[in-house]
Each structure stands twice: as C-alpha cells, then as structure tokens.
Enzyme design. Sequence first.
Site, PDB file in Angstrom:
ATOM      1  N   SER A   5       9.192 -18.143   8.175  1.00  6.97           N
ATOM      2  CA  SER A   5       8.201 -17.612   7.234  1.00  6.97           C
ATOM      3  C   SER A   5       6.791 -17.632   7.802  1.00  6.97           C
ATOM      4  O   SER A   5       5.988 -16.741   7.499  1.00  6.97           O
ATOM      5  CB  SER A   5       8.248 -18.398   5.915  1.00  6.97           C
ATOM      6  OG  SER A   5       7.871 -19.757   6.106  1.00  6.97           O
ATOM      7  N   ASP A   6       6.468 -18.620   8.619  1.00  3.28           N
ATOM      8  CA  ASP A   6       5.125 -18.715   9.200  1.00  3.28           C
ATOM      9  C   ASP A   6       4.744 -17.434   9.940  1.00  3.28           C
ATOM     10  O   ASP A   6       3.565 -17.053  10.004  1.00  3.28           O
ATOM     11  CB  ASP A   6       5.036 -19.871  10.204  1.00  3.28           C
ATOM     12  CG  ASP A   6       5.725 -21.141   9.766  1.00  3.28           C
ATOM     13  OD1 ASP A   6       6.644 -21.056   8.944  1.00  3.28           O
ATOM     14  OD2 ASP A   6       5.359 -22.214  10.270  1.00  3.28           O
TER      15      ASP A   6
END
Length: 750
Positions: free
Chosen positions: A181-182
């Site tokens: 997700s980062d």
Amino acid sequence: MTPRSKPIRQAGLAALLCATALCAVGAPVMAAPKRPAAVAVLPAPADVLAVLNRANKAQIDAMRAEPIPVTTGGAVREMSSNWVSATYYVGAARLARATGDAETLKFLTDAAEHYNYALRGAKNGKAMLNADEMAIGDLYEELYARRGQEGVIMPLRQRLDWALPHLARQPIPEHLVWWWSDALFMAPPVLARMSAQTGDKKYLDAMDKQWWRTFARLYSPDDSLYFRDERFIERRDAQGRKLFWSRGNGWVMAGTARVLESMPADYISRPRYVAVFQAMAKRVAGLQRADGLWASSLMQPETFPEAETSGSSFFVYALAWGINHGILDRATYQPVVVKGWHGLQKQVLPSGMIGSVQKTGDQPVPTAADDIGPYGTGAFLLAGLEVMNLGKPTTALPLAEPSRDAADFVAASTPVPPVPRTVRGPEEEARHATEMKAVAALAYDPAIEGPGLAPAQVPPAAPGQPTPPKMIYRMAPPPTGQDKPRASVRYAPERYDDILWENDRTAHRIYGPALEQFEPPSTSGIDAWGKSVRYPFMTRQLRTGDQHAYHGEGIDYYNVGTFRGAGGLGVWDGGKLWVSRNWKDYKILKDGPDAASFKVSYAPWKVGEKREVWESRTFTLPMGTNFTRMVSTFGSNAKGPITVALGITKKPTAKQAGDLRADKAKGVFSFWDVTETDKGAMGVALLVDPRQIVGVTETESDWLILVKVEPGKPFVYYMGAAWDKGLDFHSRADWETYVFAQKPDFNPGH
C-alpha cells in the site's frame, strides 16, 4: 497466482465497478462522526506556520548534522535519496512554496544535486520499478516546475519511460509492480505530475492501470481500508479482528490526494479515486481516538495505546485536503481535523521535531515518544499546511504547477559549491576566477546554438517596423523577470572588462584594461549597438560568442577600432589628436531601473612633448531617451586651458564615410552612416555647449568637435545613437528630427 488471491481480486474489482458509478464503496463497520452543530474553531494560521517552520528547521539541521552515507537504502535519519527522506522533501517543498523560503529550497537543491537528479535501483529490473525509489521524483519535479531547467527531470523521465510498459502490462501478470500500500504514495503522484508537466498522458494512463490493480488486490470493500500487502489479508488477532496498519492507509489517502492534484478534472477514472477517498475518509474519521490521533493498528487500539504520528499526520493531511478542495464535507470533517492537529502538536518535541513517529517497517509496532523520522516530519508539514488553509475558500482541482521563480530568487536558493581545496592564495583564486569566466564565455550553449536553432527564421516585421537582419540562430529568451524594460549598467569581466550600459532604446559599451592585452592598441572610443527590444540584452548577446551577428534582439556591428566611435574624446594639440588608453578604474553609481549611471577614470596620457592629462567621466542614461549625458573633468600637470576633441567615427560600418550634419551655433552634430544592405544604418549625435566650441575639424578617421575646457572644471556633453532597424527611428529624417528637438542641460552641477 495464489489460490487466495483470486477471490480478493474479484471482490476488489466489484468494488471498483461500484466506485466508478459513484456508489458507496463497501459497508463501513463503524459510522463516521455525527454532523456537529458548529464547525470546530480553527487554529490560527500564523501559529500553525510557526510550528511548521520550527519543525522544518530542526529537520534540516538534524539531516545536515549526519554524514551522508555512500549507500542510502538503509538511511533513516540522514539526507538520502530513499523514501524516508523523499517523504520529507515532499512536505518541505510544499512549505517552501507557501513561504518563499530560499534556505529550504537551497537544502532541497543540495539533496537533488548530491544525487545528480537521479534515482536509486539500477542493479536489476525489480529495483528499477521499486516505487520507493521513485518517491524522490517529486523533488525533481518541484525544482523543474520552479526553475524550468531541463536536466532536472531528465533522469526521472528516462526511468519512468522505462517503467511504463511494465506498469500497464497486458495481460495482467501474477505479481503486482505496486504490491504494497505504501507504493501508492511513492510513485503514482510522480507519474501523474509528469503528465501534468509534459502534457503527455502516457504517464497518467500507466499509473491508472497499476493503481487499480493494487486496489483490486489490497482494498477491503467491507472495511473501506487497505491491507498493507497480501500477507495481511487473512491475518486475524485472537478476537478475529483484521490488521489494518495506520501508516499504510495514511500512505494511500495522502497518495490519492497528491494524484488528484495533477489529474485532469475530466479524466475517465477520476470519480473512482474520489469515491474511494471519500469512503476511506468516512471510515478513518470514525476510528479517531479521544486524543485526536489514530492507533498504529486501526482495529486494535488497545494493543498499541501509545501515540503514533506518522499515520495520524497523513490522516489529518488527507482529511483537511479533502475539505479544502471540496471533496469532503466541512461540517463533518473539520472537527476531526482540528482535533487531530491538536493531538499532533502535543507530540512536538522540545527540539521542534515531531515525535512518536513509528520506525520504518511494514506493520504496527510499539512507538516511543522520542522516536523521530524524516518521513514523519514530511507528513506533519503536509498536515499543517492544509490545516492553515481551512479558513480559505475551497480550491478547484487540478492544481496548477507553481510559477517559475525569478532569476534572482533561483540564484539565491541554489547552493554555490565551494572552490576546490587546491585553490589557495590570491594568485590561485584569481586564476580560478579567470578559468570560470572562460567556462561561461567559451562553452557551447544548446539553448542558443542547439540543433533546430540554426538557421533561425527571422520573424516577419511588425506593422510599421523594418525587416530585421538575417539571423543564423535565435538567442534564448531572457529569464522570467528579466524581460521588462529597464536601464542597466554592468561590468563584464568575462568580455575583457567591458562596461555595458543600455536602456529601453539604445545600448553602448566602453573598453577596459583587460582588452589592452588582448587587442592592443585598443583605446577609449565609445561603441554603439543596434537594439530591437525594450529590455536589457547586451550580456546575453555577448554570451552568444558572436555579438556581431543578429540573434533576434539587437546587434553589435558598429566598428570603433582605435577611433573615437560614438562620442569618445581626446585632446587636440599641435594639429594632432592625443588619446588615452582604456579606462583605469570604474564605479557603478546606479544600475536601474530608471537610469544607468557609472563613473570611470583614465590614467594620465601624453599630450605633445611636455604635457600630461588625465580624465574622470560620469555617464548617465535615463529611461526613454537615446542620449547619454556625460560630465567630464580633466586634470593636467600644466596650467592653462585644454582643447578637448569630441569625436564621431567616419566609417564605422563601411569603407566609405557616412554623412555629418553640423550646426555649430546650436551645438548639434548628427551623423548618419552608410546603409548596409542587410543590417541597416546607424545614427550618432553629439550635443555640445555652443559657448565652449572653438572649432570643428577632422582626421582621416574621425570628425572632431573642439571645445575649450579648464583643468579641474567639469563640462557636459551628450552622446546618442540609434539603429534604423530598431523600434524608434527608421530613417535619417526621423533621427534628425529627434536630435534637433533635444533640450540638453549643460550645467555640470545638475
């Protein structure tokens, strides 16, 4: 593909289709906060800014205090090119944009220069595609937006071009490029912004494809949150609760905001981004703790009860950003933002740094109050900047790129490298300075001479204007802020100590001591240039290395040689003209904008057998006139008056002489040169006090107006010049009408 990834993808795609239709994405377990009766009281912008400036300075000081590591992958506090520092650069660049702080930009430029505007990850394809390594691209894009320097985004664009086929690969491969997700904070905003800066949609399109593939794998429509990566999708605690990492979801919301800032309002999938952002905002707002912050593990607040600011800062940033751009309801979310900001402020350390920043990692872990990190500072700066704007009207998306900085601010915000340590002592410093002048003067400049610039097309003449001369290549336009009319005077050491002065109508130069060695026996004549623009152009014309050709703004084709040029002087004695060498010293008195003024002195020179004279002269050229006023004072080793000869060269551009119209009674002497077929004709005039004139004579090279002066007593005369391919005079008649209408002031005390 793993067996469990298929249903996850299918669920994600179903939510994606729903989001496209702008329906609710998922069914949040916890409702958003109820709409309050009144919007929370906003923090004072000045107070917020003071906190941000203090945090920013502390972060810069801390990073400068750390040695820069050779390998930056593991750097967590030092200046580096990895995501840890890059996240800070995003916030610092936005702060510098808001405050106009040159020192922050200087630090950011230091970082960009240190890494040669490049990205880590050259060792293999996986590393080259790593979104973490692309995060620093936002810094390069910011500097490019503000400075327009082509090389600033060249390495970034090359890397992105290489990545595009992999991001948009069809059919969809088993493994994601952005598998965590980062990544949605690190790379997508850089790609979206590259499309905005270049006008090429391919970067945005490739980003869009990979974004929704990540969404389909990692987004939980039942929770309106992202799993950090596929390892966490089926992980549960003892109570059966899912693991949603605060910072992991903060990365996504902040990344979404940054993408939407660059995405065109009519982009086909934009409604999906907005819908998912709104769903996440609703969910996140409902998970806020009483202290205003969010637990590191969003679903297990009691497991990590301590403060954690990196995820919380991103949430405050994203929610405030949504309010400021009309995506989130102000009455619903502003109390959440204000409460969150107050919670963040309580974690500011005595140093000014934001504390309680969870260490680098991939999931919730305990955090200490004194834990810090550049990415935490970057998130905090982004949050505070949006909090500052809460009291302003909403701003429509997309946002325009920042305006180009003025040249003087670019210079002030660009670090100047120190001279090499081997340069020691005055002699070596002087040699090094001369070398640097040679580099500036002799190097090929692609902006001026590059492919496609030669031969240049001469633009058609404006109505009422003459056809310009032929042009081999067009000079690069002046930097922003330097294209306005003004008077200017400049000492040009790179051109053998010339002094250049010009205004909105005319341009001149005189020669300095360095030219005596390069072009002996150069002397004290005055040069006149043709000019066809209202702003200063002489320095840039010289830097072409071919100032005698036309490059779109003017030309130096008037030949002074060792003669008097346009108003140079000497002493007439014994039927002979005695002249000085080039000026000995100078002082600039006023460098515009309304007038250019300077003073030079000439070393003693011989007149006849026994006499020596010397001179000082002040030159003043106001705006709006073709005439430079000169106040000259002679000294002498002998008493008695001096006959000074004021000269106009006869043949400055051709083998035959031009024509002089002399009115001794009025003190007006107007010269019109022979017309050169392509370059046109120059006009020169002298205005002299008739009471001082004792005669008019000539040599083979010059017409001379003789005036009687006393040593130590100043006298005044005027010199003017014009070019018939310039903007103001296109014929001899036009020039002479102007010249004879002048009303000179010959009082040296004025």
